[in-house]
Write a protein that holds these residues in place. Structure first.
Motif, PDB file in Angstrom:
ATOM      1  N   TYR A 106       0.849  -1.190   0.000  1.00 28.64           N
ATOM      2  CA  TYR A 106       0.000   0.000   0.000  1.00 28.64           C
ATOM      3  C   TYR A 106       0.887   1.243   0.000  1.00 28.64           C
ATOM      4  O   TYR A 106       2.109   1.166   0.169  1.00 28.64           O
ATOM      5  N   LEU A 107       0.292   2.388  -0.238  1.00 26.69           N
ATOM      6  CA  LEU A 107       1.037   3.643  -0.313  1.00 26.69           C
ATOM      7  C   LEU A 107       0.748   4.527   0.890  1.00 26.69           C
ATOM      8  O   LEU A 107      -0.406   4.626   1.334  1.00 26.69           O
ATOM      9  N   GLU A 108       1.769   5.142   1.413  1.00 28.47           N
ATOM     10  CA  GLU A 108       1.638   6.126   2.482  1.00 28.47           C
ATOM     11  C   GLU A 108       2.444   7.363   2.074  1.00 28.47           C
ATOM     12  O   GLU A 108       3.665   7.297   1.950  1.00 28.47           O
ATOM     13  N   ASP A 109       1.731   8.449   1.834  1.00 31.47           N
ATOM     14  CA  ASP A 109       2.360   9.684   1.357  1.00 31.47           C
ATOM     15  C   ASP A 109       3.174   9.437   0.083  1.00 31.47           C
ATOM     16  O   ASP A 109       4.268   9.974  -0.110  1.00 31.47           O
ATOM     17  N   ALA A 133       2.430  -4.405   4.425  1.00 33.41           N
ATOM     18  CA  ALA A 133       1.772  -4.867   5.648  1.00 33.41           C
ATOM     19  C   ALA A 133       1.797  -6.394   5.701  1.00 33.41           C
ATOM     20  O   ALA A 133       1.524  -7.073   4.701  1.00 33.41           O
ATOM     21  N   THR A 134       2.108  -6.946   6.859  1.00 36.36           N
ATOM     22  CA  THR A 134       2.158  -8.402   7.019  1.00 36.36           C
ATOM     23  C   THR A 134       0.755  -8.985   6.965  1.00 36.36           C
ATOM     24  O   THR A 134      -0.143  -8.566   7.695  1.00 36.36           O
ATOM     25  N   VAL A 135       0.566  -9.982   6.094  1.00 45.65           N
ATOM     26  CA  VAL A 135      -0.731 -10.644   5.924  1.00 45.65           C
ATOM     27  C   VAL A 135      -0.723 -12.026   6.562  1.00 45.65           C
ATOM     28  O   VAL A 135      -1.647 -12.415   7.265  1.00 45.65           O
ATOM     29  N   GLY A 136       0.347 -12.781   6.344  1.00 50.22           N
ATOM     30  CA  GLY A 136       0.438 -14.129   6.896  1.00 50.22           C
ATOM     31  C   GLY A 136       1.755 -14.765   6.509  1.00 50.22           C
ATOM     32  O   GLY A 136       2.562 -14.181   5.789  1.00 50.22           O
ATOM     33  N   TYR A 137       1.953 -16.005   6.979  1.00 51.60           N
ATOM     34  CA  TYR A 137       3.205 -16.687   6.655  1.00 51.60           C
ATOM     35  C   TYR A 137       3.091 -18.192   6.858  1.00 51.60           C
ATOM     36  O   TYR A 137       2.126 -18.692   7.450  1.00 51.60           O
TER      37      TYR A 137
END
Length: 347
Positions: free
Chosen positions: A137-140, A146-150
């Motif tokens: 995702y984008l921030e500024d 972002a961690t989703v799973g593993y």
């Protein structure tokens, strides 16, 4: 806290009730296409969109499914004002990656909250491999992940010159569950190891019931295009060709390829036909009865030490218990297979 609430409110705009989003229409005249008063909604949509009867990712979603009143020729269209654009990346790594050991120590703390028999692993053992899912995702204007799973996999040695990876842990974090990340992660791992000719097959350590269902879906999805699993061959029964092609192509062992066969054969079996239904039921029950055959061999050894009246009583009970177990297990197995086939149909 205010930022979180605002985010939740914004995301809620992209979750739609599919019973309301679907617009059905019977069209008599051309002008009916633009006449909203002729539209109507379904009572149910769970067979297509799941038990929650909802879909995420679209704002002001409208699913148009129109039929001509005479021939029932259909027109299908989707409208929405905006949609969520998501990007997910799968990453394979090991403990030698700089900073990963510290990251993994934090990541595995989630296991104690969501896996009943969770235990931490010895990450200093270089036979462990790690597969991670991230949401980009984008921030500024700058990319963030972002961690989703593993998933963790241990590479066991298999005589004489092969490796047998065993899945140890798998977790998709709750905010991302129900979106297909687990299936994509497992398929990624299957494809990763399939590319290595030294891999014998891929197993899992004490798999949960949910994991078995997930694995059944992924392996059936991978095998449904294989020549050995063509409809005309499925109808002839489980074969050595299926075992061989599933192992060569996807590193699937005999036990798992047998389950894939049963799932895909159910799809080509007319269960309303007494002959086809009976053939399928007997085929599945023969596999389910294997543990009883092993137990009977053990009982035969024990019988030499027991009185005849006790043996007769045990034999009668065993037959009754076996029949009851086989029928209950068969029915629950077929129900699981139906859910997997429904999911395959939505892919």
């Amino acid at each position: 806290m205010a930022d979180i609430l605002n985010l939740e409110k914004k995301l809620a705009e992209y979750k739609c009730d599919t019973n309301k989003a679907i617009r059905l229409k019977l069209v008599r005249f051309a002008e009916d296409l633009e006449d909203e008063t002729t539209s109507f909604s379904p009572l149910y949509s769970h067979q297509v969109f799941g038990d929650e009867e909802s879909v995420f990712g679209y704002k002001d979603l409208e699913i148009q499914l129109y039929y001509s009143t005479c021939s029932l020729t259909t027109f299908f269209n989707i409208k929405y004002s905006s949609k969520v654009i998501e990007k997910y990346d799968n990453v394979e790594t090991d403990i030698s990656c700089p900073g990963f050991k510290e990251y993994h120590e934090r990541l595995q703390t989630f296991l104690i909250w969501f896996i009943e028999t969770a235990s931490f692993i010895d990450v200093d053992d270089d036979k462990w491999q790690f597969f991670l899912v991230f949401e980009k995702y984008l921030e500024d204007g700058s990319p963030r992940y972002a961690t989703v799973g593993y998933m963790t996999v241990y590479n066991f040695y298999a005589y004489p010159d092969k490796m047998r990876p065993r899945i140890g842990q798998m977790l998709v974090l709750p905010p991302f569950q129900g979106e297909g990340h687990g299936a994509r992660l497992l398929e990624t791992v299957q494809r990763f190891y399939t590319a290595d000719p030294s891999i014998l097959d891929i197993t899992a350590e004490e798999p949960s019931e949910d994991f078995v269902k997930l694995r059944d879906f992924v392996l059936a999805k991978l095998c449904e295009e294989l020549h050995a699993f063509a409809p005309e061959k499925l109808k002839k029964g489980f074969s050595a060709e299926m075992i061989d092609e599933a192992r060569r192509t996807w590193r699937i062992n005999k036990h798992h390829s047998r389950r894939v066969y049963e799932i895909l054969r159910l799809r080509v079996t007319n269960m309303s036909d007494p002959v086809q239904s009976s053939e399928y039921r007997l085929d599945v029950k023969r596999r389910l009865a294997v543990p009883f055959k092993k137990n009977k061999k053990e009982a035969t050894r024990l019988s030499r030490l027991m009185p005849e009246d006790w043996l007769a009583q045990q034999a009668e009970m065993s037959v009754s218990q076996e029949q009851e177990y086989l029928e209950e297990t068969y029915q629950s197995t077929v129900e699981q297979y139906r859910h997997i086939l429904e999911r395959l149909a939505r892919v």
